[in-house]
Design a protein around this motif. Structure first.
Motif, mmCIF file in Angstrom:
data_model
loop_
_atom_site.group_PDB
_atom_site.id
_atom_site.type_symbol
_atom_site.label_atom_id
_atom_site.label_comp_id
_atom_site.label_asym_id
_atom_site.label_seq_id
_atom_site.Cartn_x
_atom_site.Cartn_y
_atom_site.Cartn_z
ATOM 1 N N ASP A 108 42.559 32.475 40.230
ATOM 2 C CA ASP A 108 41.190 32.973 40.179
ATOM 3 C C ASP A 108 41.114 34.495 40.138
ATOM 4 N N ASP A 109 42.062 35.160 40.816
ATOM 5 C CA ASP A 109 41.957 36.613 40.879
ATOM 6 C C ASP A 109 43.311 37.211 41.243
ATOM 7 N N ILE A 110 43.557 38.419 40.753
ATOM 8 C CA ILE A 110 44.712 39.208 41.147
ATOM 9 C C ILE A 110 44.180 40.564 41.597
ATOM 10 N N LYS A 111 44.392 40.897 42.874
ATOM 11 C CA LYS A 111 43.795 42.099 43.445
ATOM 12 C C LYS A 111 44.881 43.091 43.854
ATOM 13 N N LEU A 112 44.565 44.358 43.671
ATOM 14 C CA LEU A 112 45.447 45.441 44.067
ATOM 15 C C LEU A 112 44.747 46.263 45.135
#
Length: 298
Positions: A108-112
């Protein structure tokens, strides 16, 4: 894996130019990393330290451990991070789930975050509900009524052959087994699965089984003549999905012009509701025969 690598020589320096994605406290995104070695007789290199691999964490996983998924992602501490490994359509996380049959799992998401660490958010695909629907055959301009939209077969008949369960992660093998079981009832000519995203739960999936029912009821009549019984007419009604319960029902009537009459009703349930495949059935038969010798002339 290195995206682009070029070796250059300037006088007494051997330089390697590497274009890659790194993430640390001060650098984010695609950068150029230049590493140069001074060539001298003592052969003591002077180099720039490589960028360290950021911390990668995974959220939303229940079927595989974080260690298993990081191994599938093929990231190792100290390596330069390859951006292609973060591509949801290419990385090893989704392949690990799909190889096990969990085909509705997605990233669903890749966050940094501010520290340069990466957080991967998974949606494994938990079944929120299972819906049985009738194939829509509405013609242009035709109004779709509630009766035309509903299956004749009751939900419990389908549910007892369904191997998927609400609350568990969708698995392709259980769907295929469910479709085979429903086909074996002989009540359906086609079954098409559809999937929808839950409106309230990002991890939820709605599984729809769109089915087309086979005609189950039939009526036929017959007429015959015999010298002993005279002219005989009959009508038979059969239904292999009686009242939508997958029960076999038969009713027949025969009447002759000599006054003979025969009535028969039978019902058979191949799987009584609420039992472990217990079968039951019964029949009623009544016949009236007129004996011509019982009536004489006074």
């Amino acid at each position: 894996q290195i995206i682009m690598k070029r070796v250059l020589t300037f006088f007494f320096f051997l330089c390697i130019v590497t274009t890659s994605m790194v993430a640390n406290d001060n650098v984010k995104g695609n950068v150029i990393d230049l590493t140069c070695t001074f060539i001298d007789p003592s052969n003591k290199p002077v180099t720039r330290a490589p960028q360290a691999m950021p911390v990668v964490s995974i959220e939303g996983n229940t079927l595989f451990t974080q260690a298993e998924l990081l191994e599938a992602l093929q990231v190792k501490k100290g390596d330069i991070l390859n951006i292609e490994k973060m591509d949801p359509s290419k990385n090893g996380i989704i392949k690990t789930y799909q190889d096990a049959g969990y085909t509705l799992t997605r990233i669903d998401d890749i966050k940094l975050d501010d520290s340069g660490n990466i957080r991967i958010v998974l949606s494994e695909g938990t079944i929120e509900s299972i819906v049985y629907r009738k194939v829509s055959k509405k013609k242009d301009g035709e109004r779709r009524t509630e009766k035309s939209a509903n299956l004749r077969t009751l939900d419990y008949v389908l549910e007892r052959d369904t191997r998927m369960n609400v609350g568990e992660v969708f698995q392709k093998e259980k769907l295929e087994q469910t479709i085979r079981n429903i086909y074996r009832t002989g009540l359906f000519t086609s079954i098409q699965p559809n999937f929808k995203q839950s409106a309230t739960d990002p991890n939820g999936r709605i599984v729809e089984l769109e089915t087309e029912e086979r005609p189950a009821a039939s009526i036929n009549g017959n007429i015959s003549y015999g010298t002993s019984v005279g002219l005989v007419g009959g009508i038979n009604y059969t239904d292999s999905n009686f009242l939508g319960r997958a029960q076999e029902f038969k009713a027949s009537i025969e009447v002759s012009d000599e006054g003979d009459q025969t009535y028969e009703i039978s019902i058979f349930d191949p799987w009584l509701r609420g039992t472990n495949r217990l079968q039951a059935g019964g029949s009623l038969y009544w016949r009236q025969s007129i004996d011509d010798d019982a009536y004489g002339d006074d």
